[in-house]
Design an enzyme around this catalytic site. Structure first.
Site, short mmCIF file in Angstrom:
data_model
loop_
_atom_site.label_atom_id
_atom_site.label_comp_id
_atom_site.label_asym_id
_atom_site.label_seq_id
_atom_site.Cartn_x
_atom_site.Cartn_y
_atom_site.Cartn_z
N GLU A 137 7.30 65.76 39.29
CA GLU A 137 8.71 65.35 39.32
C GLU A 137 8.94 64.15 38.43
O GLU A 137 8.04 63.37 38.18
CB GLU A 137 9.17 65.05 40.75
CG GLU A 137 8.17 64.33 41.63
CD GLU A 137 7.81 62.95 41.18
OE1 GLU A 137 8.69 62.23 40.66
OE2 GLU A 137 6.64 62.55 41.32
N GLU A 165 4.75 62.69 38.44
CA GLU A 165 4.59 63.64 37.33
C GLU A 165 3.63 64.79 37.65
O GLU A 165 3.37 65.62 36.80
CB GLU A 165 4.09 62.95 36.05
CG GLU A 165 4.91 61.83 35.53
CD GLU A 165 4.32 61.17 34.28
OE1 GLU A 165 3.30 61.68 33.76
OE2 GLU A 165 4.87 60.16 33.83
#
Length: 351
Positions: free
Chosen positions: A174, A317
């Site tokens: 994300e 991430e």
């Protein structure tokens, strides 16, 4: 299109494959149980893949990005422009997850659900433009029902693409300035836990900033009157586009029969929402690490998860999950390639 697809049955675990893998483990040239959690992992993967000797050659990473209106409340140390800038970094190969994907030989897709730059058009990014970020959930619901359904479907679509590519392990990541606030708000609702116990520094807030973040969350939860038994409404009111997409991806993977390796705090919140929506997905979720956000341990305990690593990570991430992939691959290699006592002509312990 069925708006309640997330209720559909998930794939069943192959218990016969687990027993075949267990029988093989008992014959390998090592003391029984000596590889600890790695042995449990290989049995789990055997059941998910339906194979006595599981492998993890095909890894797919999907990064979901979106901006958050709640940033207007001063809950982030970074400006919102960073979200769009990081999209460029992902596809340009300079982000941590980009480096890790190359090292792992994993596929990497980047999905922009909606940033404050609606005209952003980057080669290599799937721009879905569900809105210019979510609304400020301290004042109104973060998403409309239509935006929520579209975000869930975006994650499901990524899971479908991964399954069609023969993916053996899916990692969701994300990116979205302000998303630790949305995640902490969701966790506070679903765990009936005070926001101050789940709020952390995120991208680098000081103690006063963390207290302010918790206060904003508490005010928003009172505004919306959310209940733990309505995870979908909680997701719509205080979640984020990228968090909803992660939920959809996790559920889609479980329905498609693709194992998931869950990253840190934000991804674990998405995993909790997914499990609350459809408990059948839980066996398909493996957990990579315990991160530095104070609420992550609480989440992992609620999910009865045993993380593989504890490195003090808080990058997001999908990076923590990517770091755990070599460990999983080595566990599979040990299970699949180690000689049995008979093959190596080594004496086993007496029966």
């Amino acid at each position: 299109m069925n708006p309640f697809w997330w209720r559909d049955a998930c794939q069943a675990v192959d218990h016969a494959a687990i027993e075949r893998a267990r029988a093989r483990q008992q014959q390998l040239t090592k003391p029984a149980g000596s590889l600890g959690q790695l042995e449990t992992l290989t049995l789990t993967l055997a059941g998910l893949q339906g194979r006595e000797r599981p492998s993890l050659e095909q890894v797919a990473i999907s990064i979901f990005a979106g901006d958050h209106g709640v940033v207007a409340e001063g809950i982030s140390a970074y400006p919102q422009a960073v979200t769009g800038q990081m999209l460029r970094n992902f596809v340009g190969g300079g982000a941590a997850i980009s480096v890790l994907a190359r090292q792992l030989g994993a596929s990497l897709e980047v999905v922009d659900l909606g940033t404050i730059e609606p005209s952003l058009q980057l080669p290599g990014v799937r721009h879905l433009q569900l809105g210019t970020g979510t609304a400020n959930f301290a004042q109104q619901p973060a998403m409309t029902d239509a935006q929520l359904q579209a975000a869930l479907q975006a994650g499901r679509d990524s899971a479908q693409r991964a399954a069609e590519q023969g993916t053996q392990l899916f990692i969701g990541g994300e990116m979205g300035i302000g998303n630790t606030t949305a995640a902490a708000a969701l966790a506070s609702v679903l765990l009936a836990c005070p926001a101050r116990e789940l709020s952390g520094p995120g991208t680098g807030l000081d103690s006063a900033g963390v207290q302010h973040k918790a206060a904003v969350i508490e005010r928003a939860l009172k505004l919306h009157g959310l209940q733990a038994d309505d995870p979908l409404r909680a997701l719509a009111c205080v979640g984020g586009f990228e968090i909803a997409a992660l939920v959809g991806a996790y559920l889609g993977c479980a329905q498609q029969g693709v194992a998931v390796l869950v990253d840190g705090f934000i991804c674990s919140v998405a995993a909790l929402v997914a499990v609350r929506l459809n408990p059948q997905c839980r066996p398909w979720l493996l957990f990579a690490h315990q991160g530095a956000e104070p609420g992550h341990q609480v989440l992992l305990e609620a999910l009865q998860a045993e993380p593989l690593l504890a490195l003090g990570l808080r990058l997001g991430e999908g990076s923590g999950a990517a770091l755990a992939v070599p460990l999983l691959r080595l566990a599979c290699a040990l299970h699949g390639q180690m000689a049995t006592f008979a093959e190596a002509a080594v004496a086993d312990r007496p029966a």
